[in-house]
Design a protein around this motif. Structure first.
Motif, PDB file in Angstrom:
ATOM      1  N   ALA A  22       0.792  -1.219  -0.050  1.00 37.60           N
ATOM      2  CA  ALA A  22       0.034   0.058   0.186  1.00 37.60           C
ATOM      3  C   ALA A  22       0.799   1.166   0.124  1.00 37.60           C
ATOM      4  N   ALA A  23       2.031   1.334   0.585  1.00 36.75           N
ATOM      5  CA  ALA A  23       2.921   2.310   0.911  1.00 36.75           C
ATOM      6  C   ALA A  23       3.446   2.551  -0.686  1.00 36.75           C
ATOM      7  N   GLY A  24       3.667   1.461  -1.154  1.00 36.74           N
ATOM      8  CA  GLY A  24       4.356   1.663  -2.649  1.00 36.74           C
ATOM      9  C   GLY A  24       3.188   2.179  -3.798  1.00 36.74           C
ATOM     10  N   LEU A  25       1.997   1.795  -3.481  1.00 37.49           N
ATOM     11  CA  LEU A  25       0.835   2.372  -4.229  1.00 37.49           C
ATOM     12  C   LEU A  25       0.834   3.835  -3.889  1.00 37.49           C
ATOM     13  N   ARG A  26       0.799   4.560  -2.851  1.00 38.67           N
ATOM     14  CA  ARG A  26       0.779   5.803  -2.524  1.00 38.67           C
ATOM     15  C   ARG A  26       1.836   6.905  -3.044  1.00 38.67           C
ATOM     16  N   LYS A  27       3.049   6.061  -3.456  1.00 44.43           N
ATOM     17  CA  LYS A  27       4.236   6.822  -3.983  1.00 44.43           C
ATOM     18  C   LYS A  27       4.064   7.228  -5.397  1.00 44.43           C
ATOM     19  N   ASP A  28       3.086   6.471  -6.166  1.00 46.37           N
ATOM     20  CA  ASP A  28       2.944   6.353  -7.791  1.00 46.37           C
ATOM     21  C   ASP A  28       1.482   6.466  -7.827  1.00 46.37           C
ATOM     22  N   TRP A  29       0.698   7.223  -6.919  1.00 39.78           N
ATOM     23  CA  TRP A  29      -0.769   6.996  -6.901  1.00 39.78           C
ATOM     24  C   TRP A  29      -1.429   7.330  -8.153  1.00 39.78           C
ATOM     25  N   ASP A  30      -1.047   8.468  -8.819  1.00 36.60           N
ATOM     26  CA  ASP A  30      -1.707   9.001 -10.055  1.00 36.60           C
ATOM     27  C   ASP A  30      -1.477   7.580 -11.151  1.00 36.60           C
ATOM     28  N   ALA A  31      -0.479   7.124 -11.460  1.00 39.17           N
ATOM     29  CA  ALA A  31      -0.129   6.178 -12.222  1.00 39.17           C
ATOM     30  C   ALA A  31      -0.870   4.876 -11.955  1.00 39.17           C
ATOM     31  N   VAL A  32      -1.220   4.576 -10.746  1.00 36.92           N
ATOM     32  CA  VAL A  32      -1.796   3.314 -10.240  1.00 36.92           C
ATOM     33  C   VAL A  32      -3.362   3.419 -10.527  1.00 36.92           C
ATOM     34  N   MET A  33      -3.866   4.858 -10.113  1.00 36.42           N
ATOM     35  CA  MET A  33      -5.284   5.128 -10.413  1.00 36.42           C
ATOM     36  C   MET A  33      -5.360   5.277 -11.856  1.00 36.42           C
ATOM     37  N   ALA A  34      -4.580   5.449 -12.664  1.00 34.32           N
ATOM     38  CA  ALA A  34      -5.022   5.559 -14.061  1.00 34.32           C
ATOM     39  C   ALA A  34      -4.822   4.139 -14.823  1.00 34.32           C
ATOM     40  N   GLY A  35      -4.093   3.190 -13.952  1.00 33.68           N
ATOM     41  CA  GLY A  35      -4.072   1.791 -14.559  1.00 33.68           C
ATOM     42  C   GLY A  35      -5.427   0.944 -13.946  1.00 33.68           C
ATOM     43  N   LEU A  36      -5.741   1.635 -12.849  1.00 31.19           N
ATOM     44  CA  LEU A  36      -6.973   0.828 -12.397  1.00 31.19           C
ATOM     45  C   LEU A  36      -8.255   1.453 -12.842  1.00 31.19           C
ATOM     46  N   SER A  37      -8.285   2.481 -13.686  1.00 26.48           N
ATOM     47  CA  SER A  37      -9.562   3.057 -13.787  1.00 26.48           C
ATOM     48  C   SER A  37      -9.840   3.589 -15.384  1.00 26.48           C
ATOM     49  N   LEU A  38      -8.744   3.529 -16.310  1.00 23.96           N
ATOM     50  CA  LEU A  38      -8.962   3.952 -17.554  1.00 23.96           C
ATOM     51  C   LEU A  38      -8.689   2.681 -18.437  1.00 23.96           C
ATOM     52  N   HIS A  39      -9.208   2.794 -19.520  1.00 31.37           N
ATOM     53  CA  HIS A  39      -9.110   1.582 -20.353  1.00 31.37           C
ATOM     54  C   HIS A  39      -7.992   1.627 -21.386  1.00 31.37           C
ATOM     55  N   TRP A  40      -7.067   2.790 -21.433  1.00 28.29           N
ATOM     56  CA  TRP A  40      -5.872   2.807 -22.130  1.00 28.29           C
ATOM     57  C   TRP A  40      -4.966   2.313 -21.493  1.00 28.29           C
ATOM     58  N   ASN A  41      -4.088   1.371 -21.908  1.00 30.12           N
ATOM     59  CA  ASN A  41      -2.785   0.973 -21.412  1.00 30.12           C
ATOM     60  C   ASN A  41      -1.594   0.837 -22.420  1.00 30.12           C
ATOM     61  N   SER A  42      -0.289   0.425 -21.881  1.00 26.83           N
ATOM     62  CA  SER A  42       0.766   0.246 -22.643  1.00 26.83           C
ATOM     63  C   SER A  42       1.023  -0.978 -23.231  1.00 26.83           C
ATOM     64  N   GLY A  43      -0.150  -1.736 -23.127  1.00 22.36           N
ATOM     65  CA  GLY A  43       0.115  -3.209 -23.867  1.00 22.36           C
ATOM     66  C   GLY A  43       0.737  -3.144 -25.401  1.00 22.36           C
ATOM     67  N   PRO A  44      -0.174  -2.220 -26.084  1.00 17.41           N
ATOM     68  CA  PRO A  44       0.390  -2.166 -27.592  1.00 17.41           C
ATOM     69  C   PRO A  44       2.048  -1.756 -27.641  1.00 17.41           C
ATOM     70  N   VAL A  45       2.308  -0.924 -26.782  1.00 18.37           N
ATOM     71  CA  VAL A  45       3.875  -0.491 -26.848  1.00 18.37           C
ATOM     72  C   VAL A  45       4.701  -1.820 -26.420  1.00 18.37           C
ATOM     73  N   GLU A  46       4.191  -2.296 -25.460  1.00 19.84           N
ATOM     74  CA  GLU A  46       5.186  -3.424 -24.846  1.00 19.84           C
ATOM     75  C   GLU A  46       5.157  -4.657 -25.891  1.00 19.84           C
ATOM     76  N   GLY A  47       4.185  -5.084 -26.596  1.00 17.44           N
ATOM     77  CA  GLY A  47       4.063  -6.061 -27.790  1.00 17.44           C
ATOM     78  C   GLY A  47       4.906  -5.573 -28.568  1.00 17.44           C
ATOM     79  N   HIS A  48       5.118  -4.228 -29.130  1.00 16.94           N
ATOM     80  CA  HIS A  48       5.874  -3.733 -30.175  1.00 16.94           C
ATOM     81  C   HIS A  48       7.415  -4.053 -29.861  1.00 16.94           C
ATOM     82  N   VAL A  49       7.530  -3.845 -28.574  1.00 12.34           N
ATOM     83  CA  VAL A  49       9.001  -3.738 -28.014  1.00 12.34           C
ATOM     84  C   VAL A  49       9.466  -5.233 -27.888  1.00 12.34           C
ATOM     85  N   ASN A  50       8.554  -6.061 -27.490  1.00 16.94           N
ATOM     86  CA  ASN A  50       8.647  -7.467 -27.466  1.00 16.94           C
ATOM     87  C   ASN A  50       9.193  -7.999 -28.807  1.00 16.94           C
TER      88      ASN A  50
END
Length: 255
Positions: free
Chosen positions: A201-229
């Protein structure tokens, strides 16, 4: 004295109960095979048996025909009276007119001794196994694992609390409910008794905005990670075979 059942008999009863529980749910023969990881003939045998006693048999010999048939009850009674010497029992059978080897009587006595021993506790599951049970979706969790996890949660309050936190977080992750539930989940974890969850939980607090975006928005970095792979895979394939100009063409043409 009533002798406890052996390990094989207990396992047979557990498998019979699991097979018939799946049958009651309408699971097919092939589905039961995949769920319990059993051989087709074994599953068919358990499906046909109305009770587990039909598979276990009766008497200390497990239902098999032996040269001791007709004398097993006498030997069991003498064993319960305290006569546990195979030599003495063999002599008594000889006096009763039964011609049988001492080795056969000794094996029978050994089975009686094994069944008279206190029931041993089941082996402690490994941490990796328990983690897999917790992280598996409840609908995909086999009946055997579900029962084992329930027993562990009943015995260990900390494990029960951890399982509840994991389930709540999984719902947020899958359904993107972070905007409504993440704050309460993090607050509960920080106030809980589990140091691992408090650290998480303390780690979540340190990057709260990013965590909140990942758990509430439909956009993600999946396509980018796929191209990198994919680019890394092409680099491994081309290593030592061609120059960067050909690698560049493969990357651009494949996109």
């Amino acid at each position: 004295m009533v002798l406890p059942e052996g390990r094989r008999a207990r396992r047979t009863r557990e498998r019979h109960a699991a097979v018939h529980a799946l049958m009651d749910k309408g699971v097919s023969h092939s589905g039961i095979m995949a769920e319990l990881h059993l051989d087709p003939k074994t599953v068919r045998k358990f499906m046909r048996a109305a009770t587990a006693d039909e598979l276990i048999g009766t008497g200390p010999t497990g239902g098999r025909q032996t040269s001791l048939d007709g004398h097993a009850a006498y030997l069991t009674a003498r064993f319960n009276e305290g006569c546990t010497s195979a030599n003495v029992l063999h002599q008594e059978l000889a006096e009763r007119g039964l011609t049988i080897s001492e080795r056969t009587v000794r094996r029978f006595v050994h089975r009686l001794r094994d069944r008279a021993k206190p029931t041993s506790h089941p082996p402690v599951p490994k941490a990796r196994e328990v983690t897999g049970w917790i992280l598996t979706h409840p609908d995909n969790r086999p009946e055997v694992d579900r029962v084992a996890l329930k027993e562990l949660r009943d015995r260990c309050p900390d494990l029960d609390a951890a399982s509840e936190f994991v389930a709540r977080f999984a719902v947020m992750l899958v359904n993107l409910r972070g905007k409504d539930e993440l704050e309460q989940w993090t607050t509960d974890a920080e106030a809980g008794s589990l140091p691992e969850l408090r650290g998480f939980a303390a780690g979540l607090r340190k990057d709260w905005d990013a965590v909140m975006a990942g758990l509430s928005l439909h956009w993600n970095s999946g396509p980018v990670e796929g191209h990198v792979n994919r680019i890394k895979m092409l680099k491994r394939q081309m290593f030592g075979r061609a120059k960067p100009d050909l690698l560049r063409k493969r990357v651009l043409l494949a996109s």
